[in-house]
Design a protein around this motif. Sequence first.
Motif, PDB file in Angstrom:
ATOM      1  N   ALA A 293       0.826  -1.208   0.000  1.00 20.23           N
ATOM      2  CA  ALA A 293       0.000   0.000   0.000  1.00 20.23           C
ATOM      3  C   ALA A 293       0.864   1.264   0.000  1.00 20.23           C
ATOM      4  O   ALA A 293       2.036   1.245   0.404  1.00 20.23           O
ATOM      5  N   VAL A 294       0.268   2.336  -0.438  1.00 16.87           N
ATOM      6  CA  VAL A 294       0.923   3.645  -0.437  1.00 16.87           C
ATOM      7  C   VAL A 294       1.035   4.130   1.002  1.00 16.87           C
ATOM      8  O   VAL A 294       0.082   4.023   1.770  1.00 16.87           O
TER       9      VAL A 294
ATOM     10  N   THR B 223      -2.906   8.466 -13.975  1.00 12.94           N
ATOM     11  CA  THR B 223      -2.335   7.657 -12.896  1.00 12.94           C
ATOM     12  C   THR B 223      -0.929   7.184 -13.236  1.00 12.94           C
ATOM     13  O   THR B 223      -0.120   6.976 -12.334  1.00 12.94           O
ATOM     14  N   ASP B 224      -0.626   7.048 -14.535  1.00 11.59           N
ATOM     15  CA  ASP B 224       0.739   6.665 -14.903  1.00 11.59           C
ATOM     16  C   ASP B 224       1.725   7.765 -14.513  1.00 11.59           C
ATOM     17  O   ASP B 224       2.807   7.494 -13.997  1.00 11.59           O
TER      18      ASP B 224
ATOM     19  N   ASP C 178       6.862   7.835  -7.305  1.00  9.26           N
ATOM     20  CA  ASP C 178       7.767   6.695  -7.301  1.00  9.26           C
ATOM     21  C   ASP C 178       7.053   5.480  -6.707  1.00  9.26           C
ATOM     22  O   ASP C 178       7.532   4.831  -5.774  1.00  9.26           O
ATOM     23  N   GLU C 179       5.861   5.220  -7.284  1.00  5.58           N
ATOM     24  CA  GLU C 179       5.003   4.129  -6.816  1.00  5.58           C
ATOM     25  C   GLU C 179       4.536   3.305  -7.994  1.00  5.58           C
ATOM     26  O   GLU C 179       4.578   3.740  -9.136  1.00  5.58           O
ATOM     27  N   ASN C 180       4.025   2.144  -7.724  1.00  3.68           N
ATOM     28  CA  ASN C 180       3.402   1.277  -8.697  1.00  3.68           C
ATOM     29  C   ASN C 180       2.045   1.885  -9.075  1.00  3.68           C
ATOM     30  O   ASN C 180       1.315   2.376  -8.211  1.00  3.68           O
ATOM     31  N   GLU C 181       1.681   1.846 -10.358  1.00  3.85           N
ATOM     32  CA  GLU C 181       0.414   2.439 -10.812  1.00  3.85           C
ATOM     33  C   GLU C 181      -0.793   1.761 -10.170  1.00  3.85           C
ATOM     34  O   GLU C 181      -1.778   2.423  -9.842  1.00  3.85           O
ATOM     35  N   ASP C 182      -0.724   0.458  -9.955  1.00  2.00           N
ATOM     36  CA  ASP C 182      -1.826  -0.255  -9.295  1.00  2.00           C
ATOM     37  C   ASP C 182      -2.020   0.250  -7.862  1.00  2.00           C
ATOM     38  O   ASP C 182      -3.153   0.397  -7.396  1.00  2.00           O
ATOM     39  N   ASN C 183      -0.921   0.544  -7.173  1.00  2.00           N
ATOM     40  CA  ASN C 183      -1.002   1.080  -5.809  1.00  2.00           C
ATOM     41  C   ASN C 183      -1.633   2.470  -5.811  1.00  2.00           C
ATOM     42  O   ASN C 183      -2.425   2.801  -4.925  1.00  2.00           O
TER      43      ASN C 183
ATOM     44  N   CYS D 185      -5.073   3.454  -4.027  1.00  2.00           N
ATOM     45  CA  CYS D 185      -5.090   4.555  -3.061  1.00  2.00           C
ATOM     46  C   CYS D 185      -6.173   5.571  -3.432  1.00  2.00           C
ATOM     47  O   CYS D 185      -6.924   6.039  -2.571  1.00  2.00           O
ATOM     48  N   MET D 186      -6.266   5.910  -4.726  1.00  2.00           N
ATOM     49  CA  MET D 186      -7.292   6.860  -5.171  1.00  2.00           C
ATOM     50  C   MET D 186      -8.690   6.298  -4.914  1.00  2.00           C
ATOM     51  O   MET D 186      -9.577   7.028  -4.455  1.00  2.00           O
ATOM     52  N   LYS D 187      -8.888   5.027  -5.177  1.00  2.00           N
ATOM     53  CA  LYS D 187     -10.181   4.387  -4.933  1.00  2.00           C
ATOM     54  C   LYS D 187     -10.535   4.444  -3.453  1.00  2.00           C
ATOM     55  O   LYS D 187     -11.670   4.760  -3.072  1.00  2.00           O
ATOM     56  N   LYS D 188      -9.553   4.164  -2.593  1.00  2.00           N
ATOM     57  CA  LYS D 188      -9.751   4.223  -1.144  1.00  2.00           C
ATOM     58  C   LYS D 188     -10.144   5.635  -0.716  1.00  2.00           C
ATOM     59  O   LYS D 188     -11.082   5.827   0.062  1.00  2.00           O
ATOM     60  N   LEU D 189      -9.429   6.635  -1.237  1.00  2.00           N
ATOM     61  CA  LEU D 189      -9.722   8.031  -0.889  1.00  2.00           C
ATOM     62  C   LEU D 189     -11.102   8.463  -1.387  1.00  2.00           C
ATOM     63  O   LEU D 189     -11.788   9.253  -0.732  1.00  2.00           O
ATOM     64  N   GLU D 190     -11.518   7.952  -2.529  1.00  2.00           N
ATOM     65  CA  GLU D 190     -12.864   8.242  -3.047  1.00  2.00           C
ATOM     66  C   GLU D 190     -13.918   7.562  -2.165  1.00  2.00           C
ATOM     67  O   GLU D 190     -14.922   8.184  -1.812  1.00  2.00           O
TER      68      GLU D 190
END
Length: 167
Positions: free
Chosen positions: A2-3, A23-24, A31-36, A40-45
């Motif tokens: 996770a981020v 997101t790319d 400096d993170e994986n795009e899936d992460n 993270c964005m989904k969680k914040l939404e």
Amino acid sequence: MAVTKDKELELIRILEHHGRIGTDVLAKMLDENEDNVNACMKKLEDEKVILSYAALIDWTKVTTEDHIAAMIDVKVTPQREVGFDEVAARIQRFPEVTALYLMSGTYDLSVMVEGQTMEGVARFVSSKLSTLDAVLSTTTHFRLKKYKHDGVVFNQDEKDRRMVVSP
């Protein structure tokens, strides 16, 4: 993986100013994986931290239709047990209201309203807003020109056409 909280906060700050960034690109910036980043964005939404992704439009360059914006200062009587929340909930339901804030100072609420004409905004104030039982008084300020909004400067390229007068 996770981020981290620090990267999550950095992500929020980036999105606040650049909501359309891919997101790319965000993944590279953080400096993170795009899936992460997507997770993270989904969680914040889901947690209602990110409420929307909005474009800021300079409507004066798009349409010739009249568009009136006003800020209305409202003095209200707070209600027992709920304070200002109940009257604020009633006011925010009006479709003319674009923003609503509880304020300190002389007035209790600041209501942002948009309409087609000044008369339309005045009708809203006199027939809908002022008639609410808790509303004691209102003061309406019409927006004449927008210079800066959400950190974005409008009309940067326009030159000041006023004649210079010096003593």
